[in-house]
Design an enzyme around this catalytic site. Structure first.
Site, PDB file in Angstrom:
ATOM      1  N   GLU A   1       0.089 -53.551  32.713  1.00 15.22           N
ATOM      2  CA  GLU A   1       1.843 -54.164  33.497  1.00 15.22           C
ATOM      3  C   GLU A   1       2.021 -55.317  33.251  1.00 15.22           C
ATOM      4  O   GLU A   1       3.241 -55.171  33.235  1.00 15.22           O
ATOM      5  CB  GLU A   1       1.185 -54.158  34.878  1.00 15.22           C
ATOM      6  CG  GLU A   1       0.433 -52.680  35.878  1.00 15.22           C
ATOM      7  CD  GLU A   1      -0.646 -52.814  35.584  1.00 15.22           C
ATOM      8  OE1 GLU A   1      -1.700 -53.171  34.539  1.00 15.22           O
ATOM      9  OE2 GLU A   1      -0.868 -51.830  37.099  1.00 15.22           O
TER      10      GLU A   1
ATOM     11  N   ASN B   1      -3.537 -52.306  28.276  1.00 16.99           N
ATOM     12  CA  ASN B   1      -4.187 -53.165  28.533  1.00 16.99           C
ATOM     13  C   ASN B   1      -5.040 -53.484  27.049  1.00 16.99           C
ATOM     14  O   ASN B   1      -5.293 -52.920  26.425  1.00 16.99           O
ATOM     15  CB  ASN B   1      -4.837 -52.819  30.092  1.00 16.99           C
ATOM     16  CG  ASN B   1      -6.086 -51.516  29.521  1.00 16.99           C
ATOM     17  OD1 ASN B   1      -5.367 -50.854  29.058  1.00 16.99           O
ATOM     18  ND2 ASN B   1      -7.312 -51.909  29.860  1.00 16.99           N
TER      19      ASN B   1
ATOM     20  N   CYS C   1      -2.905 -54.838  40.008  1.00 21.24           N
ATOM     21  CA  CYS C   1      -4.698 -55.944  40.338  1.00 21.24           C
ATOM     22  C   CYS C   1      -4.148 -56.766  40.675  1.00 21.24           C
ATOM     23  O   CYS C   1      -2.643 -56.853  40.752  1.00 21.24           O
ATOM     24  CB  CYS C   1      -5.340 -56.366  39.655  1.00 21.24           C
ATOM     25  SG  CYS C   1      -4.287 -57.283  38.263  1.00 21.24           S
TER      26      CYS C   1
ATOM     27  N   CYS D   1      -4.039 -57.107  31.394  1.00 21.14           N
ATOM     28  CA  CYS D   1      -3.094 -55.885  32.199  1.00 21.14           C
ATOM     29  C   CYS D   1      -2.015 -55.054  31.711  1.00 21.14           C
ATOM     30  O   CYS D   1      -1.258 -55.340  30.693  1.00 21.14           O
ATOM     31  CB  CYS D   1      -2.792 -55.344  34.160  1.00 21.14           C
ATOM     32  SG  CYS D   1      -4.635 -55.925  34.542  1.00 21.14           S
TER      33      CYS D   1
ATOM     34  N   CYS E   1      -1.721 -59.256  38.694  1.00 15.89           N
ATOM     35  CA  CYS E   1      -0.019 -57.875  38.220  1.00 15.89           C
ATOM     36  C   CYS E   1       0.875 -57.902  39.432  1.00 15.89           C
ATOM     37  O   CYS E   1       1.882 -58.063  39.332  1.00 15.89           O
ATOM     38  CB  CYS E   1      -0.465 -56.845  38.448  1.00 15.89           C
ATOM     39  SG  CYS E   1      -1.181 -56.954  36.067  1.00 15.89           S
TER      40      CYS E   1
ATOM     41  N   GLU F   1      -8.056 -56.372  25.927  1.00 13.30           N
ATOM     42  CA  GLU F   1      -9.304 -57.084  26.633  1.00 13.30           C
ATOM     43  C   GLU F   1      -9.801 -58.319  25.190  1.00 13.30           C
ATOM     44  O   GLU F   1      -9.083 -58.060  24.208  1.00 13.30           O
ATOM     45  CB  GLU F   1     -10.290 -56.003  26.616  1.00 13.30           C
ATOM     46  CG  GLU F   1      -9.660 -54.887  28.089  1.00 13.30           C
ATOM     47  CD  GLU F   1     -11.297 -53.817  28.605  1.00 13.30           C
ATOM     48  OE1 GLU F   1     -12.013 -53.435  27.772  1.00 13.30           O
ATOM     49  OE2 GLU F   1     -10.980 -53.356  29.425  1.00 13.30           O
TER      50      GLU F   1
HETATM   51  N1  THU Z   1      -6.628 -53.093  33.866  1.00 16.90           N
HETATM   52  C1  THU Z   1      -5.151 -52.451  33.770  1.00 16.90           C
HETATM   53  O1  THU Z   1      -4.492 -52.767  32.693  1.00 16.90           O
HETATM   54  N2  THU Z   1      -4.280 -52.582  34.731  1.00 16.90           N
HETATM   55  C2  THU Z   1      -4.333 -52.118  35.709  1.00 16.90           C
HETATM   56  O2  THU Z   1      -3.537 -51.769  37.655  1.00 16.90           O
HETATM   57  C3  THU Z   1      -6.333 -52.114  36.908  1.00 16.90           C
HETATM   58  C4  THU Z   1      -7.438 -52.653  35.818  1.00 16.90           C
HETATM   59  C5  THU Z   1      -6.885 -52.367  32.995  1.00 16.90           C
HETATM   60  C6  THU Z   1      -7.820 -53.816  32.920  1.00 16.90           C
HETATM   61  C7  THU Z   1      -9.273 -53.919  32.156  1.00 16.90           C
HETATM   62  O3  THU Z   1      -8.865 -54.406  30.764  1.00 16.90           O
HETATM   63  C8  THU Z   1      -9.428 -52.495  32.806  1.00 16.90           C
HETATM   64  O4  THU Z   1      -8.841 -51.937  32.631  1.00 16.90           O
HETATM   65  C9  THU Z   1     -10.750 -52.090  33.849  1.00 16.90           C
HETATM   66  O5  THU Z   1     -10.480 -53.434  34.453  1.00 16.90           O
END
Ligand code: THU
Length: 146
Positions: free
Chosen positions: A65, A52, A94, A63, A97, A54
């Site tokens: 994925e 991920n 999520c 994310c 994704c 941010e």
């Molecule tokens: N996140 C992912 O990378 N993949 C997921 O399946 C769920 C959430 C990340 C997004 C954000 O940076 C952090 O997790 C918290 O939500």
């Protein structure tokens, strides 16, 4: 093996979990501190990785994925077989994704792991994560009779 013992995970899935943990350590997640790593495996056995990423403008966050899936597409891979996602809480992908992955590989298998234990959820079909998925085909949903 008694009936309550789940079948052993294939070696490639165990290796992919290890790799996804390494990738998770590279996550840029100063806002959530929630490290996610992902390995996407295609039908030719190629691996694509994502963590991920941010952003101070929170909604811009990618994310793990979608990072892995975008790398795969850019490298000419679309026939995806499995995705292995690891996170502190074995988080489920999520909604964004799910939609993003479904476009390419609705029948891919999903595995959810965490950063430290041997507990793994899956295999589960991506299709089951996104019933009535949006596509540009005519929607085959239950109709009203009257
Ligand atoms: N996140 C992912 O990378 N993949 C997921 O399946 C769920 C959430 C990340 C997004 C954000 O940076 C952090 O997790 C918290 O939500």
């Amino acid at each position: 093996m008694d009936e309550s013992t789940p079948p052993a995970l294939p070696k490639r899935i165990r290796e992919a979990i290890e790799r996804a943990r390494e990738i998770a350590s590279r996550a840029h997640c100063p806002y959530s501190q929630f490290h996610v790593g992902c390995v996407l495996i295609d039908a030719s056995g190629r691996w694509f990785e994502g963590c991920n990423v941010e952003n101070a403008s929170y909604s811009v966050t990618l994310c793990a994925e979608r990072v892995a899936a975008s790398q795969a597409v850019a490298q000419g891979s679309r026939d995806w077989k499995e995705i292995i996602i690891v996170s502190p809480t074995r988080v489920s992908p999520c909604g964004t994704c799910r939609q993003f992955l479904f476009e390419f590989a609705p029948d891919m298998q999903v595995y959810l792991g965490d950063l430290t234990t041997d507990d793994v959820i899956g295999p589960l079909a991506l299709r089951d994560f996104l019933p009535m998925a949006m596509t540009l085909q005519q929607t085959e949903l239950p109709r009203r009779n009257s």
